[in-house]
Every structure is written in C-alpha cells, then in structure tokens.
Design a protein around this motif. Structure first.
Motif, PDB file in Angstrom:
ATOM      1  N   ARG A 186      15.513  11.211 102.559  1.00 41.58           N
ATOM      2  CA  ARG A 186      14.950  11.706 101.631  1.00 41.58           C
ATOM      3  C   ARG A 186      13.349  11.931 101.861  1.00 41.58           C
ATOM      4  O   ARG A 186      12.804  12.945 101.780  1.00 41.58           O
ATOM      5  N   LEU A 187      13.084  10.544 101.938  1.00 42.01           N
ATOM      6  CA  LEU A 187      11.663  10.611 101.891  1.00 42.01           C
ATOM      7  C   LEU A 187      10.837  10.957 103.247  1.00 42.01           C
ATOM      8  O   LEU A 187       9.736  11.484 103.284  1.00 42.01           O
ATOM      9  N   ASP A 188      11.768  10.882 104.366  1.00 43.81           N
ATOM     10  CA  ASP A 188      11.318  11.739 105.632  1.00 43.81           C
ATOM     11  C   ASP A 188      11.293  13.160 105.420  1.00 43.81           C
ATOM     12  O   ASP A 188      10.026  13.855 105.793  1.00 43.81           O
ATOM     13  N   LEU A 189      12.171  13.871 104.677  1.00 46.05           N
ATOM     14  CA  LEU A 189      12.026  15.416 104.420  1.00 46.05           C
ATOM     15  C   LEU A 189      10.965  15.724 103.450  1.00 46.05           C
ATOM     16  O   LEU A 189      10.192  16.595 103.356  1.00 46.05           O
ATOM     17  N   LEU A 190      10.464  14.667 102.566  1.00 47.15           N
ATOM     18  CA  LEU A 190       9.350  14.728 101.755  1.00 47.15           C
ATOM     19  C   LEU A 190       7.814  14.412 102.089  1.00 47.15           C
ATOM     20  O   LEU A 190       6.996  14.482 101.305  1.00 47.15           O
ATOM     21  N   ALA A 191       8.043  13.653 103.118  1.00 49.63           N
ATOM     22  CA  ALA A 191       6.979  12.743 103.667  1.00 49.63           C
ATOM     23  C   ALA A 191       5.487  13.600 103.390  1.00 49.63           C
ATOM     24  O   ALA A 191       4.537  13.197 102.867  1.00 49.63           O
ATOM     25  N   GLU A 192       5.233  15.047 103.856  1.00 45.48           N
ATOM     26  CA  GLU A 192       4.146  15.761 103.783  1.00 45.48           C
ATOM     27  C   GLU A 192       3.701  15.810 102.367  1.00 45.48           C
ATOM     28  O   GLU A 192       2.601  16.482 102.221  1.00 45.48           O
ATOM     29  N   ARG A 193       4.473  15.672 101.463  1.00 47.13           N
ATOM     30  CA  ARG A 193       4.241  16.053  99.900  1.00 47.13           C
ATOM     31  C   ARG A 193       4.291  15.064  99.122  1.00 47.13           C
ATOM     32  O   ARG A 193       3.968  14.958  97.885  1.00 47.13           O
ATOM     33  N   ILE A 194       4.208  13.878  99.496  1.00 52.81           N
ATOM     34  CA  ILE A 194       4.332  12.419  98.757  1.00 52.81           C
ATOM     35  C   ILE A 194       2.687  11.958  98.870  1.00 52.81           C
ATOM     36  O   ILE A 194       2.341  11.782 100.129  1.00 52.81           O
ATOM     37  N   THR A 195       2.374  11.656  97.798  1.00 50.84           N
ATOM     38  CA  THR A 195       0.930  10.874  97.661  1.00 50.84           C
ATOM     39  C   THR A 195       1.231   9.496  97.450  1.00 50.84           C
ATOM     40  O   THR A 195       2.094   9.066  96.627  1.00 50.84           O
ATOM     41  N   GLU A 196       0.845   8.600  98.458  1.00 47.44           N
ATOM     42  CA  GLU A 196       0.925   7.175  98.156  1.00 47.44           C
ATOM     43  C   GLU A 196       0.018   6.439  97.121  1.00 47.44           C
ATOM     44  O   GLU A 196      -1.259   7.086  97.461  1.00 47.44           O
ATOM     45  N   ILE A 197       0.470   5.642  96.177  1.00 49.48           N
ATOM     46  CA  ILE A 197      -0.374   5.257  95.439  1.00 49.48           C
ATOM     47  C   ILE A 197      -0.430   3.446  95.282  1.00 49.48           C
ATOM     48  O   ILE A 197       0.306   3.162  96.186  1.00 49.48           O
ATOM     49  N   LYS A 198      -1.437   3.169  94.689  1.00 44.64           N
ATOM     50  CA  LYS A 198      -1.833   1.738  94.621  1.00 44.64           C
ATOM     51  C   LYS A 198      -1.613   0.947  93.291  1.00 44.64           C
ATOM     52  O   LYS A 198      -1.828   1.693  92.241  1.00 44.64           O
ATOM     53  N   ASP A 199      -1.456  -0.232  93.219  1.00 43.18           N
ATOM     54  CA  ASP A 199      -1.391  -1.076  91.984  1.00 43.18           C
ATOM     55  C   ASP A 199      -2.898  -0.831  91.322  1.00 43.18           C
ATOM     56  O   ASP A 199      -4.165  -0.664  91.901  1.00 43.18           O
ATOM     57  N   GLY A 200      -2.701  -0.650  89.987  1.00 40.62           N
ATOM     58  CA  GLY A 200      -4.000  -0.297  89.189  1.00 40.62           C
ATOM     59  C   GLY A 200      -4.763   0.957  89.079  1.00 40.62           C
ATOM     60  O   GLY A 200      -5.729   1.226  88.571  1.00 40.62           O
ATOM     61  N   GLN A 201      -4.045   1.899  89.977  1.00 39.87           N
ATOM     62  CA  GLN A 201      -4.569   2.915  90.127  1.00 39.87           C
ATOM     63  C   GLN A 201      -4.258   4.142  89.020  1.00 39.87           C
ATOM     64  O   GLN A 201      -3.198   4.112  88.399  1.00 39.87           O
ATOM     65  N   ALA A 219      -0.664   3.008  87.552  1.00 46.87           N
ATOM     66  CA  ALA A 219       0.413   2.315  88.117  1.00 46.87           C
ATOM     67  C   ALA A 219       0.131   0.781  88.109  1.00 46.87           C
ATOM     68  O   ALA A 219      -1.038   0.249  88.128  1.00 46.87           O
ATOM     69  N   GLN A 220       1.198   0.138  88.029  1.00 41.56           N
ATOM     70  CA  GLN A 220       1.288  -1.532  87.991  1.00 41.56           C
ATOM     71  C   GLN A 220       2.358  -1.923  88.699  1.00 41.56           C
ATOM     72  O   GLN A 220       3.562  -1.704  88.569  1.00 41.56           O
ATOM     73  N   ALA A 221       2.024  -2.868  89.783  1.00 39.56           N
ATOM     74  CA  ALA A 221       2.869  -3.338  90.622  1.00 39.56           C
ATOM     75  C   ALA A 221       3.760  -4.442  89.859  1.00 39.56           C
ATOM     76  O   ALA A 221       3.306  -5.214  89.195  1.00 39.56           O
ATOM     77  N   THR A 222       5.316  -4.145  90.011  1.00 35.46           N
ATOM     78  CA  THR A 222       6.074  -5.186  89.607  1.00 35.46           C
ATOM     79  C   THR A 222       7.140  -5.165  90.598  1.00 35.46           C
ATOM     80  O   THR A 222       8.255  -5.114  90.614  1.00 35.46           O
ATOM     81  N   TYR A 223       6.453  -5.767  91.944  1.00 35.30           N
ATOM     82  CA  TYR A 223       7.650  -5.876  93.158  1.00 35.30           C
ATOM     83  C   TYR A 223       8.600  -7.135  92.705  1.00 35.30           C
ATOM     84  O   TYR A 223       8.577  -7.968  91.989  1.00 35.30           O
ATOM     85  N   GLY A 224       9.747  -6.935  93.518  1.00 34.52           N
ATOM     86  CA  GLY A 224      10.652  -7.819  93.638  1.00 34.52           C
ATOM     87  C   GLY A 224      12.199  -7.246  93.489  1.00 34.52           C
ATOM     88  O   GLY A 224      12.888  -7.350  94.193  1.00 34.52           O
ATOM     89  N   HIS A 225      12.176  -6.334  92.563  1.00 33.60           N
ATOM     90  CA  HIS A 225      13.623  -5.504  92.547  1.00 33.60           C
ATOM     91  C   HIS A 225      13.564  -4.906  93.674  1.00 33.60           C
ATOM     92  O   HIS A 225      14.785  -4.466  94.274  1.00 33.60           O
ATOM     93  N   THR A 226      12.544  -3.993  94.222  1.00 32.67           N
ATOM     94  CA  THR A 226      12.301  -3.825  95.746  1.00 32.67           C
ATOM     95  C   THR A 226      10.897  -4.202  95.921  1.00 32.67           C
ATOM     96  O   THR A 226      10.039  -4.439  95.029  1.00 32.67           O
ATOM     97  N   PRO A 227      10.792  -4.042  97.474  1.00 35.20           N
ATOM     98  CA  PRO A 227       9.720  -4.668  97.836  1.00 35.20           C
ATOM     99  C   PRO A 227       8.215  -4.039  97.364  1.00 35.20           C
ATOM    100  O   PRO A 227       7.025  -4.625  97.344  1.00 35.20           O
ATOM    101  N   GLY A 228       8.477  -2.614  96.765  1.00 38.41           N
ATOM    102  CA  GLY A 228       7.112  -1.865  96.414  1.00 38.41           C
ATOM    103  C   GLY A 228       7.272  -1.465  94.951  1.00 38.41           C
ATOM    104  O   GLY A 228       6.561  -0.295  94.659  1.00 38.41           O
TER     105      GLY A 228
END
Length: 301
Positions: free
Chosen positions: A182-197, A205-214
């Motif tokens: 799914r993410l490969d098919l959406l890759a060109e349309r996805i904006t990557e975001i960071k903690d605190g942005q 956005a607030q990083a709460t890692y652990g359930h999954t790595p990101g």
C-alpha cells in the motif's frame, strides 16, 4: 470545549458485525468539529494481546471488569476533524481484507454525511492493517482520491524497508507485506512528517514509538483546548491504563511502548487533555485520571 452526544446506528453491512456501524461523541473547539467513526471491531487472541503481562494479576483485573474468554474484541474508532476548510481523517481503517468484523468505514462516513472525495487529508498513526489497509479501493486506487497523505518519516521508512519482512517475525509478516504494498502505491502522494511538527493548522505530531517503530500520536489544539489522538499508544482500556508499564503482545517493542505510554498518560493528566483511543470502548473519547497504581479511563457520557 462544547460536547454534544449523538448516536446514529447504521445498518450492519455484514452478519458478523453485531455492533453499530457508527456511534460517536462530537467535540467542538471553536469552529473545529471532532468526531469518531466506527470501522467495526477486531477479534484478537487473548494471548496475543496480553503478551507477557504478569499472571494471575492480569486475569484477576480482567475478571473484575467482566472480561472473560480467550479473545478480545476491541472496537476500531477513527477520528474525523472538520474545520470548515479541511476534512481530516486520522487513519484509514482496515478495508475488507483484514477481518470480516471490520472495514465498515464507508458506512460510517455515509452516516455523518461525508463522501471519500471530500476528505482532504489522511493522517496515519502507524502502518498496522486496521489503520492502513483501508486506504485503497478494490482497484488498488486511493479510496480518498482527492486527499493528501501524511505519515511519520520513521514509520514510512520502516514498512518500506526490505529487511522488515525478515525481522518482524512470522506472526506479523502479513502486516509487513500489506503495508509495503500500500505504501509503495501511495509513495508519491505521502508527505513524511516529524515529531513536534505542526502538520496542519491545529494538528501537531507527537512521537509515541514502541507499538510500531515510528508510531505517531497527534495533539489537536484550538486556543486553550486540546485533544490527544492516541492511535495505539494506549491500546486497551482494561489494563493499559491501570498498568501502563506492563508489556503487551500487540506492541512491537514492549519496553519502548511502555515508556511512551507512561509519559503520554502523565502528559494527558497534567495538561487536562481529552483523549481519543482507536481501541477504547464506546466512541473512544474520554479522559484519563490518576488511580492508585496507574490511571483509569473515563469515557465521555
């Protein structure tokens, strides 16, 4: 913050779904309307959920709450935010290909009068099937055709990494295959975001890692009011509040997830924030308050 209670029961789209398709509490912060949408529910083995939680204490707590049997049936509560300009959906549900009791999002959107084409942004907490797999239609086209897609940069990289399939373990290999496709098919349309942005007006956005790595949670804020969209950082109301430091089988990194959960609940209580949990009971909206050995979840009435 104005709160209104509505219950709208949709017809069941499958015989296996005995619960309402949609039931929600609406929160209003100024011109911003926030509500929850039901994607149905999951059926998960008890052992998968509990992991290495201490026994017999875990069973005793569950019995006191009326939870018996060898499976959990957590609800799936998506969050919808409308501010007059943007229509933002947090996560995309599981679609029809994960479990027959889930994948009811289209009926839920219809119940609140929103079409997929009206969704302007889809913001992901993480890449597990019940949060991601509903993003494509039957023709592998984006279901939300006009939307922009946002996901934490670390989460996006993890699921597209070729090494993830081998490292994730047999029980979750299907998760990895499904997420990468799914993410490969959406890759060109996805904006990557960071903690605190601040990814959109009033959404941070607030990083709460652990359930999954990101894994990301999101603070929705307007003036002095705020609501935390938890995703799966706090994934059940039975034990995760009372014993937030315990390890759960659904978390990919139990140590990191427990640390994130404790810090998150501390923050929510300290800041007197409301919260929305993807797998919390009812509409998933409520508060956390301190309890003798942890916290307790207080659902909005």
């Amino acid at each position: 913050m104005k709160i209104t209670r509505r219950q709208m029961l949709g017809a069941c789209a499958a015989a296996t779904l005995a619960r309402p398709v949609w039931a929600g509490v609406t929160l209003e912060m100024g011109q911003v309307k926030i509500e929850t949408l039901s994607d149905g529910h999951l059926v998960l083995p008890r052992a998968f959920m509990l992991g290495d939680a201490p026994q017999p204490e875990a069973d005793e707590i569950l019995l006191l709450q009326g939870v018996e049997g060898q499976s959990f049936t957590p609800p799936c509560n998506l969050t919808l935010l409308r501010d007059g300009t943007n229509t933002i959906l947090f996560d995309a549900g599981s679609g029809p290909g994960f479990q027959p009791t889930a994948g009811k999002l289209l009926a839920a959107l219809d119940a609140v009068g929103v079409s997929p084409g009206e969704v302007t942004h889809v913001v992901f907490t993480h890449g597990h099937p019940d949060h991601l797999w509903g993003v494509l239609d039957d023709f592998d086209e984006p279901l939300f055709a006009e939307a922009q897609y946002l996901m934490g940069a670390d989460e996006f990289a993890y699921w597209r990494d070729p090494d993830t399939l081998a490292a994730i373990g047999p029980a979750r290999q299907a998760f990895a295959v499904g997420a990468r496709r799914r993410l490969d098919l959406l890759a060109e349309r996805i904006t990557e975001i960071k903690d605190g942005q601040e990814i959109l007006p009033g959404v941070t956005a607030q990083a709460t890692y652990g359930h999954t790595p990101g894994h990301m949670s999101y603070v929705l804020h307007q003036g002095s009011d705020s609501v935390m969209v938890l995703g799966d950082a706090v994934a059940n109301a039975h034990l995760a509040f009372l014993r937030p430091g315990w390890h759960w089988g659904s978390d990919q990194d139990p140590d990191q997830a427990a640390q994130a959960r404790v810090a998150l609940l501390d923050q929510i209580v300290q800041d007197k924030m409301r919260l929305i949990g993807f797998h919390l009971p009812g509409p998933g909206i409520g508060r956390a308050e301190k309890a003798p050995d942890g916290y307790r979840f207080i659902a909005e009435a």
